[in-house]
Design a protein around this motif. Structure first.
Motif, PDB file in Angstrom:
ATOM      1  N   ILE A  67       9.555 -91.910   0.942  1.00  0.00           N
ATOM      2  CA  ILE A  67       9.326 -93.262   0.437  1.00  0.00           C
ATOM      3  C   ILE A  67      10.424 -93.666  -0.541  1.00  0.00           C
ATOM      4  O   ILE A  67      10.944 -94.790  -0.493  1.00  0.00           O
ATOM      5  CB  ILE A  67       7.933 -93.346  -0.236  1.00  0.00           C
ATOM      6  CG1 ILE A  67       6.829 -93.138   0.806  1.00  0.00           C
ATOM      7  CG2 ILE A  67       7.760 -94.693  -0.923  1.00  0.00           C
ATOM      8  CD1 ILE A  67       5.445 -93.083   0.218  1.00  0.00           C
ATOM      9  N   ILE A  68      10.808 -92.738  -1.430  1.00  0.00           N
ATOM     10  CA  ILE A  68      11.870 -93.033  -2.398  1.00  0.00           C
ATOM     11  C   ILE A  68      13.190 -93.273  -1.671  1.00  0.00           C
ATOM     12  O   ILE A  68      13.920 -94.225  -1.984  1.00  0.00           O
ATOM     13  CB  ILE A  68      12.006 -91.875  -3.411  1.00  0.00           C
ATOM     14  CG1 ILE A  68      10.740 -91.762  -4.265  1.00  0.00           C
ATOM     15  CG2 ILE A  68      13.232 -92.085  -4.301  1.00  0.00           C
ATOM     16  CD1 ILE A  68      10.729 -90.558  -5.190  1.00  0.00           C
ATOM     17  N   ASP A  69      13.494 -92.413  -0.692  1.00  0.00           N
ATOM     18  CA  ASP A  69      14.713 -92.573   0.098  1.00  0.00           C
ATOM     19  C   ASP A  69      14.739 -93.938   0.775  1.00  0.00           C
ATOM     20  O   ASP A  69      15.747 -94.669   0.714  1.00  0.00           O
ATOM     21  CB  ASP A  69      14.763 -91.453   1.144  1.00  0.00           C
ATOM     22  CG  ASP A  69      16.079 -91.445   1.929  1.00  0.00           C
ATOM     23  OD1 ASP A  69      16.904 -92.351   1.702  1.00  0.00           O
ATOM     24  OD2 ASP A  69      16.272 -90.549   2.758  1.00  0.00           O
ATOM     25  N   SER A  70      13.657 -94.325   1.408  1.00  0.00           N
ATOM     26  CA  SER A  70      13.595 -95.613   2.107  1.00  0.00           C
ATOM     27  C   SER A  70      13.736 -96.776   1.135  1.00  0.00           C
ATOM     28  O   SER A  70      14.435 -97.763   1.425  1.00  0.00           O
ATOM     29  CB  SER A  70      12.273 -95.724   2.876  1.00  0.00           C
ATOM     30  OG  SER A  70      12.144 -94.687   3.832  1.00  0.00           O
ATOM     31  N   ALA A  71      13.077 -96.683  -0.029  1.00  0.00           N
ATOM     32  CA  ALA A  71      13.152 -97.767  -1.012  1.00  0.00           C
ATOM     33  C   ALA A  71      14.583 -97.953  -1.517  1.00  0.00           C
ATOM     34  O   ALA A  71      15.064 -99.088  -1.677  1.00  0.00           O
ATOM     35  CB  ALA A  71      12.202 -97.474  -2.176  1.00  0.00           C
ATOM     36  N   ILE A  72      15.278 -96.845  -1.758  1.00  0.00           N
ATOM     37  CA  ILE A  72      16.656 -96.925  -2.247  1.00  0.00           C
ATOM     38  C   ILE A  72      17.556 -97.575  -1.201  1.00  0.00           C
ATOM     39  O   ILE A  72      18.387 -98.441  -1.511  1.00  0.00           O
ATOM     40  CB  ILE A  72      17.170 -95.521  -2.619  1.00  0.00           C
ATOM     41  CG1 ILE A  72      16.450 -95.006  -3.873  1.00  0.00           C
ATOM     42  CG2 ILE A  72      18.682 -95.533  -2.852  1.00  0.00           C
ATOM     43  CD1 ILE A  72      16.798 -93.586  -4.243  1.00  0.00           C
ATOM     44  N   ARG A  73      17.391 -97.179   0.059  1.00  0.00           N
ATOM     45  CA  ARG A  73      18.217 -97.750   1.129  1.00  0.00           C
ATOM     46  C   ARG A  73      17.927 -99.238   1.314  1.00  0.00           C
ATOM     47  O   ARG A  73      18.847-100.035   1.520  1.00  0.00           O
ATOM     48  CB  ARG A  73      17.982 -96.987   2.433  1.00  0.00           C
ATOM     49  CG  ARG A  73      18.510 -95.563   2.408  1.00  0.00           C
ATOM     50  CD  ARG A  73      18.192 -94.800   3.683  1.00  0.00           C
ATOM     51  NE  ARG A  73      18.583 -93.413   3.559  1.00  0.00           N
ATOM     52  CZ  ARG A  73      19.809 -92.945   3.832  1.00  0.00           C
ATOM     53  NH1 ARG A  73      20.742 -93.786   4.280  1.00  0.00           N
ATOM     54  NH2 ARG A  73      20.100 -91.674   3.685  1.00  0.00           N
ATOM     55  N   LEU A  74      16.676 -99.631   1.248  1.00  0.00           N
ATOM     56  CA  LEU A  74      16.328-101.046   1.392  1.00  0.00           C
ATOM     57  C   LEU A  74      16.879-101.867   0.227  1.00  0.00           C
ATOM     58  O   LEU A  74      17.314-103.011   0.413  1.00  0.00           O
ATOM     59  CB  LEU A  74      14.814-101.202   1.497  1.00  0.00           C
ATOM     60  CG  LEU A  74      14.177-100.649   2.781  1.00  0.00           C
ATOM     61  CD1 LEU A  74      12.647-100.742   2.700  1.00  0.00           C
ATOM     62  CD2 LEU A  74      14.686-101.400   4.006  1.00  0.00           C
ATOM     63  N   LEU A 118      18.409 -88.099   0.711  1.00  0.00           N
ATOM     64  CA  LEU A 118      18.156 -88.782  -0.557  1.00  0.00           C
ATOM     65  C   LEU A 118      19.405 -88.839  -1.437  1.00  0.00           C
ATOM     66  O   LEU A 118      19.717 -89.913  -1.991  1.00  0.00           O
ATOM     67  CB  LEU A 118      16.993 -88.116  -1.300  1.00  0.00           C
ATOM     68  CG  LEU A 118      16.578 -88.774  -2.621  1.00  0.00           C
ATOM     69  CD1 LEU A 118      16.212 -90.236  -2.403  1.00  0.00           C
ATOM     70  CD2 LEU A 118      15.410 -88.016  -3.258  1.00  0.00           C
ATOM     71  N   PRO A 119      20.162 -87.730  -1.611  1.00  0.00           N
ATOM     72  CA  PRO A 119      21.414 -87.848  -2.390  1.00  0.00           C
ATOM     73  C   PRO A 119      22.392 -88.843  -1.770  1.00  0.00           C
ATOM     74  O   PRO A 119      23.094 -89.553  -2.497  1.00  0.00           O
ATOM     75  CB  PRO A 119      21.978 -86.423  -2.367  1.00  0.00           C
ATOM     76  CG  PRO A 119      20.796 -85.546  -2.148  1.00  0.00           C
ATOM     77  CD  PRO A 119      19.883 -86.333  -1.255  1.00  0.00           C
ATOM     78  N   GLN A 120      22.450 -88.904  -0.426  1.00  0.00           N
ATOM     79  CA  GLN A 120      23.300 -89.902   0.222  1.00  0.00           C
ATOM     80  C   GLN A 120      22.866 -91.309  -0.167  1.00  0.00           C
ATOM     81  O   GLN A 120      23.692 -92.162  -0.485  1.00  0.00           O
ATOM     82  CB  GLN A 120      23.212 -89.763   1.743  1.00  0.00           C
ATOM     83  CG  GLN A 120      23.878 -88.538   2.313  1.00  0.00           C
ATOM     84  CD  GLN A 120      23.793 -88.534   3.835  1.00  0.00           C
ATOM     85  OE1 GLN A 120      23.359 -89.500   4.448  1.00  0.00           O
ATOM     86  NE2 GLN A 120      24.201 -87.428   4.438  1.00  0.00           N
ATOM     87  N   ALA A 121      21.561 -91.553  -0.119  1.00  0.00           N
ATOM     88  CA  ALA A 121      21.045 -92.880  -0.430  1.00  0.00           C
ATOM     89  C   ALA A 121      21.357 -93.265  -1.875  1.00  0.00           C
ATOM     90  O   ALA A 121      21.733 -94.416  -2.157  1.00  0.00           O
ATOM     91  CB  ALA A 121      19.535 -92.921  -0.182  1.00  0.00           C
ATOM     92  N   VAL A 122      21.203 -92.322  -2.788  1.00  0.00           N
ATOM     93  CA  VAL A 122      21.498 -92.592  -4.196  1.00  0.00           C
ATOM     94  C   VAL A 122      22.985 -92.909  -4.371  1.00  0.00           C
ATOM     95  O   VAL A 122      23.353 -93.853  -5.087  1.00  0.00           O
ATOM     96  CB  VAL A 122      21.097 -91.393  -5.074  1.00  0.00           C
ATOM     97  CG1 VAL A 122      21.565 -91.593  -6.508  1.00  0.00           C
ATOM     98  CG2 VAL A 122      19.581 -91.196  -5.050  1.00  0.00           C
ATOM     99  N   ALA A 123      23.857 -92.132  -3.704  1.00  0.00           N
ATOM    100  CA  ALA A 123      25.295 -92.375  -3.809  1.00  0.00           C
ATOM    101  C   ALA A 123      25.655 -93.753  -3.257  1.00  0.00           C
ATOM    102  O   ALA A 123      26.456 -94.485  -3.852  1.00  0.00           O
ATOM    103  CB  ALA A 123      26.064 -91.294  -3.057  1.00  0.00           C
TER     104      ALA A 123
END
Length: 350
Positions: free
Chosen positions: A6-13, A191-196
């Motif tokens: 969910i966190i990964d998806s939220a960051i990407r969106l 997730l690290p990719q999404a944050v970057a």
């Protein structure tokens, strides 16, 4: 694990929303149309990749999912085209055609392979990732090699940084995909990719969406503010030194950079950049060099003593590595091809 997804998806969106805002602002800006189009296409391609890689969207495939996948796979090619336009490099038509053929060929191959892994899907994945990696690395090299041409410091840094940041992120994603066998990895990896990506998007947005409209691109016209009417004493001395060394023919040296010219003049590079841009009115160092080179080319083309001298020889003598960049620069400066200029010059004398 579900919480990480969910966190990964939220960051990407969130990153997609920021990229769409950037695309809207730049698309409505006053940069030259080809650069605007390439920038918007690149940002939309990154959005498409983020959508394809968003975990909660993996099973929500609608009728446009294939088009979104195509846009995502085209991002390295779009970055390559964007780098050429941004740094005023000619596009190699054969490389462009090859990239498009591979892009559509692999996209069709993925569709034929279906969701079940097989040899066709594996080979398409290998070809597509290797080609994407080559295009991305080349775009980064263009930004690195052309980093000294722009005479406005803040815009120069942002142009180079924009291409390199997007390129490095693309390389990181491609390498991770190749290491993990072209399959969707878990949230611990993504997730690290999404944050970057989110951090890079926020940094680019902060730079691109500020009030200075000329930070990334040259406006259509005028290219630069008009030169100042007077020079300071130090600028006057520097201009005299610059005029003398240009009269001595330093502009004929192949691969001459502004850093090398500043070293020959024994002045800091930033002072020379400021003089050529803010006082002499040139938008970049290439325009300054071309002005002197093409002026000499015109004199040689109209000189009866050089009537039989091949145009290629003139181009090479003036520091051009090949005929194509000389022809392009001559057309921009004189409005016609060198051969037409020579023909008209002798017709007027007869």
């Amino acid at each position: 694990m579900e919480r990480l997804i969910i966190i990964d998806s939220a960051i990407r969106l969130l990153a997609i929303g920021q990229l769409l805002l950037m695309a809207l602002v730049i698309g409505r800006g006053r940069a030259p149309r080809p650069i605007r189009a390439a920038t918007v296409a690149l940002l939309l391609g990154v959005c498409a990749y983020l959508a394809v890689a968003t975990p909660i969207l993996l099973h929500a495939r609608g009728p446009f999912w294939g088009a979104i996948q195509l846009a995502a796979q085209s991002t390295p090619l779009l970055l390559w085209v964007f780098a050429h336009l941004l740094f005023d490099r000619p596009l190699n038509r054969w490389a462009m055609a090859g990239g498009i053929i591979i892009l559509f060929g692999c996209w069709i191959g993925f569709g034929l392979a279906g969701p079940i892994p097989n040899s066709l899907g594996l080979w398409c994945a290998i070809i597509q990732r290797v080609t994407s990696l080559a295009l991305t690395i080349h775009a980064i090299l263009i930004a690195y090699r052309e980093r000294g041409d722009d005479l406005i410091e803040k815009r120069r840094r942002l142009r180079v940084g924009f291409v390199i940041v997007v390129g490095v992120l693309a390389v990181m994603v491609l390498v991770v995909e190749m290491i993990f066998g072209f399959r969707h990895t878990g949230a611990v990896v993504t997730l690290p990719q999404a944050v970057a990506v989110l951090l890079a998007t926020m940094a680019m947005g902060a730079a691109l969406l500020q009030s200075d409209p000329d930070l990334l691109f040259d406006p259509s016209a005028p290219a630069e503010p008009p030169p100042a009417p007077t020079l300071s004493p130090s600028e006057h001395v520097l201009k005299q030194k610059l005029d003398a060394i240009m009269a001595g023919g330093i502009h004929r040296e192949t691969g001459l950079t502004i850093g090398q010219l500043a070293q020959r003049l024994s002045v800091p590079e930033h002072r020379l950049r400021a003089l050529i841009n803010q006082r002499l009115g040139y938008r970049n160092f290439s325009a300054f060099l071309n002005h002197h080179r093409i002026a000499e080319a015109k004199a040689m083309l109209a000189d009866p003593a050089h009537v039989d001298l091949p145009i290629l020889t003139i181009a090479m003598d003036l520091g051009y590595g090949s005929l194509a960049p000389f022809n392009r620069a001559f057309r921009e400066e004189a409005g016609q091809a060198p051969s037409d200029y020579r023909r008209r010059a002798f017709a007027e004398k007869s």
